[in-house]
Scaffold this active site. Structure first.
Site, short mmCIF file in Angstrom:
data_model
loop_
_atom_site.label_atom_id
_atom_site.label_comp_id
_atom_site.label_asym_id
_atom_site.label_seq_id
_atom_site.Cartn_x
_atom_site.Cartn_y
_atom_site.Cartn_z
N HIS A 47 38.18 46.82 43.48
CA HIS A 47 38.41 46.87 42.02
C HIS A 47 37.88 45.59 41.39
O HIS A 47 38.08 44.50 41.91
CB HIS A 47 39.89 47.06 41.69
CG HIS A 47 40.81 46.15 42.43
ND1 HIS A 47 41.16 46.34 43.75
CD2 HIS A 47 41.44 45.02 42.04
CE1 HIS A 47 41.97 45.38 44.14
NE2 HIS A 47 42.15 44.55 43.12
N HIS B 40 38.22 43.18 38.22
CA HIS B 40 39.09 42.83 37.10
C HIS B 40 38.24 42.42 35.90
O HIS B 40 37.30 41.63 36.05
CB HIS B 40 39.96 41.61 37.45
CG HIS B 40 40.95 41.81 38.55
ND1 HIS B 40 42.30 42.02 38.31
CD2 HIS B 40 40.81 41.81 39.90
CE1 HIS B 40 42.95 42.13 39.47
NE2 HIS B 40 42.07 42.00 40.46
#
Ligand code: AMP
Ligand code: ZN
Length: 153
Positions: free
Chosen positions: A100, A102
């Protein structure tokens, strides 16, 4: 059933406040945001770490993070910049084993608010925040209508 929470979010089987989605990836608000609008961009296909991630998909993830950073600047969140961060592996403090990126919105002079947000990680008005980000993306897309100001997706 897949026990990866981000796979379940990508599949629509776990709750999340999504701000963007296409065939290969999706973006949603971090449940414990450092700043308002803190968003995560993930591949829909499970990849625990960068070692497991297709390079082209990695490029798409960054492109979406780039787009989100521009969109958030144009949104009513009125930010001046963003930290784009990817923690790869537990050695780098990755806590959710599904890649992921950010996108953490920043404002000039927000260091105390940022430090407080880092400690408290409280969510405020996720529905309104997501709506603001989506409106920022629409504003960015409208700029793209003008060939003089096109932002490639
Ligand atoms: P990292 O330390 O880079 O692995 O960050 C994981 C991030 O995922 C943290 O910022 C968490 O707040 C966030 N997170 C964990 N579970 C969820 C969830 N169910 N929905 C949204 N964000 C989450
Ligand atoms: Zn997963």
């Amino acid at each position: 059933m897949n026990d990866c929470v981000f796979c379940r979010i990508a599949a629509g089987e776990a709750p999340a406040t999504k701000v963007y989605e296409d065939d290969t990836l999706c973006a949603f608000l971090d449940i414990r945001p450092i700043t308002r609008g803190h968003t995560l961009v993930i591949p829909k296909q499970h990849a625990a770490e960068l070692e497991d991630l297709d390079a082209e998909l990695g490029a798409r993830i960054f492109r979406t993070g780039h787009r989100l950073a521009l969109a958030i600047r144009r949104s009513s969140l009125a930010t001046d910049g963003a930290n784009l961060v990817l923690n790869d592996g537990t050695a780098a403090f990755q806590t959710v084993p599904h890649v992921h990126l950010h996108v953490v919105p920043r404002k000039h002079g927000d260091i105390l608010r940022f430090a407080k947000g880092f400690l408290l990680r409280r969510s405020h008005d996720p529905v309104g925040t997501a709506a603001a980000i989506r409106a920022g993306m629409a504003a960015l897309d409208n700029e793209g209508e003008d060939p003089e100001e096109r932002v490639d997706r």
